[in-house]
Design an enzyme around this catalytic site. Structure first.
Site, PDB file in Angstrom:
ATOM      1  N   GLU A 123     -14.346  -4.009   4.601  1.00  0.00           N
ATOM      2  CA  GLU A 123     -14.019  -5.248   4.699  1.00  0.00           C
ATOM      3  C   GLU A 123     -12.471  -5.257   5.369  1.00  0.00           C
ATOM      4  O   GLU A 123     -11.351  -5.417   4.786  1.00  0.00           O
ATOM      5  CB  GLU A 123     -13.911  -6.115   3.555  1.00  0.00           C
ATOM      6  CG  GLU A 123     -15.286  -6.279   2.956  1.00  0.00           C
ATOM      7  CD  GLU A 123     -15.447  -6.699   1.365  1.00  0.00           C
ATOM      8  OE1 GLU A 123     -16.677  -6.738   1.093  1.00  0.00           O
ATOM      9  OE2 GLU A 123     -14.598  -7.061   0.951  1.00  0.00           O
TER      10      GLU A 123
ATOM     11  N   GLU B 171     -12.323 -14.696  -0.289  1.00  0.00           N
ATOM     12  CA  GLU B 171     -13.244 -14.086   0.673  1.00  0.00           C
ATOM     13  C   GLU B 171     -12.677 -14.462   2.058  1.00  0.00           C
ATOM     14  O   GLU B 171     -12.845 -15.654   2.318  1.00  0.00           O
ATOM     15  CB  GLU B 171     -14.649 -14.643   0.749  1.00  0.00           C
ATOM     16  CG  GLU B 171     -15.534 -13.768  -0.551  1.00  0.00           C
ATOM     17  CD  GLU B 171     -16.197 -12.737  -0.162  1.00  0.00           C
ATOM     18  OE1 GLU B 171     -16.510 -11.843  -0.983  1.00  0.00           O
ATOM     19  OE2 GLU B 171     -16.152 -12.252   0.944  1.00  0.00           O
TER      20      GLU B 171
END
Lengths: 99, 306
Positions: free
Chosen positions: B69, B267
């Site tokens: 990520e 997120e």
């Protein structure tokens, strides 16, 4: 180095709870080696899965047989990764004299 | 660090050099604490932003616990520079840092991060071998001692959500656990992931609502409203189990159960169709918008001591 030629990332659009659970089943089918990028949450949200080249046909047949809509989010993951790498290297080369 | 290019992705050594440079440039505000080492022996670096005092109430931010990520480690690097730039200029951040400390771990899973550069861009977990299995690594967001081993985590070492042999088995997790426990005065804990665009609070392992659910929900709503004000990036928010799915052994379930009320997981974006391969030109806009939400949470923590 692990490469991803021909791997596609499918964006699956569940229409109802039944399709959600079918997609959940797909996640459990380890033989397909799908990699969950964005997992099953609820009907209004897509599910993104990376599918290796050798499983693509099976997965697409599975989805189509269940009338589950999907789009191809990334056509060939390795192409996008190569672009990312080239961009990093070009930017690093640019930054070198400055540093 | 003024010439550091925040609008591109960097290797672990570039980020580690940046950290040392930032500390060297700002000796009165930033220090580096090594809270442990990863399985492969990399230092677990935490930047401490402090204007003095001892054991002040503190805020924790971590990025990169899932190594692929990349926008999270990149945003973490930008946050570090933002803090040193805004201290003394932005009244709200200045007020916070005059009373509280901020701890920032940018590369929370260094082995995994190095591996995404060297071998497998899609790597998510830690890199410790699993005895008896050909698959390595544990999901560091399923390894915490909060509902550990329950539904929403796998017992299969080859799974991307493998919980590990026991809670806190990964040094990357255990180091944070030990640090948080020994510090004892954290008031907010924020763990940052990508790319589903959500702001989540406990719990993930149980449907039982958190004691402070109403306050956490309202603060989350304010935070994502601030975030959306910059580029219109839409976020969902709520408890983990109600917003995404059941996930046991998660980071902020553990921190909340340690009494750290303002425990949140972000997120970050992809607003398009790139997923983990977010184009580098979206790093700074992502970091900028996220900072607005972080400031909302930090401000609330500062204004509501407990």
């Amino acid at each position: 180095k692990v490469t991803f030629e021909g791997h596609q990332v499918l964006r699956i659009l569940p229409k109802d709870e039944a399709q959600l659970s079918l997609i959940k089943n797909l996640e459990e089918m380890i033989e397909f080696q799908v990699d969950i990028w964005m997992g099953v949450t609820d009907v209004s949200n897509p599910v993104d899965v990376r599918v290796p080249f050798q499983s693509l046909q099976f997965v697409k047949i599975y989805l189509e047989a269940q009338n589950i809509d999907y789009t191809i989010m990334i056509e060939d993951l390795q192409v996008v990764l190569d672009e990312e790498q080239e961009e990093m290297e070009a930017a690093a080369r640019l930054a070198q004299p400055r540093n | 660090t003024d010439s550091f290019d925040f609008s591109r992705y960097h290797t672990i050594s570039e980020i580690y050099s940046f950290q040392d440079m930032l500390v060297a440039e700002n000796p009165n505000l930033v220090s580096k604490i090594v809270i442990g080492s990863s399985y492969e022996g990399r230092p677990l670096n935490v930047l401490k932003f402090s204007t003095g005092g001892t054991n002040r109430p503190a805020i924790w931010i971590d990025t990169g616990i899932h190594s692929r990520e990349w926008v999270t480690q990149a945003s973490g690097t930008w946050f570090a520079k933002k803090i040193v730039t805004d201290y003394g200029r932005d009244p709200a951040l200045t007020a916070i840092l005059n009373k509280m400390d901020i701890f920032l771990e940018i590369v929370t899973n260094p082995d995994g991060f190095a591996y995404t550069h060297s071998s497998n861009r899609m790597w998510r977990k830690t890199r410790k071998p699993n005895p008896g299995s050909s698959c390595a690594g544990v999901d560091p967001n399923r390894n915490w001692d909060s509902g550990f081993g329950g539904p929403g985590a796998s017992s299969n070492p080859c799974s991307e959500t493998y919980r590990g042999p026991r809670a806190h088995s990964e040094s990357e997790v255990k180091s944070i656990v030990d640090f948080v426990k020994s510090h004892g005065n954290f008031k907010a804990f924020i763990s940052i992931h990508s790319y589903s665009q959500m702001l989540l609070y406990p719990f993930g392992y149980t449907k039982t609502p958190a004691k402070d659910q109403a306050e956490l929900h309202n603060l989350a709503q304010r935070a994502i409203t601030d975030l959306a004000s910059l580029y219109g990036t839409r976020y969902r928010y709520g408890s983990i189990i109600n917003t995404i799915y059941q996930a046991s052994g998660g980071t902020i379930d553990w921190t909340y159960e340690q009494g750290i009320k303002y425990s949140y997981t972000f997120e970050l974006r992809d607003t398009g169709r790139y997923g983990f391969i977010l184009p580098a030109n979206q790093i700074i806009p992502t970091a900028q918008e996220t900072w607005l939400a972080l400031m909302a949470i930090m401000n609330h923590t500062y204004n509501n001591p407990y």
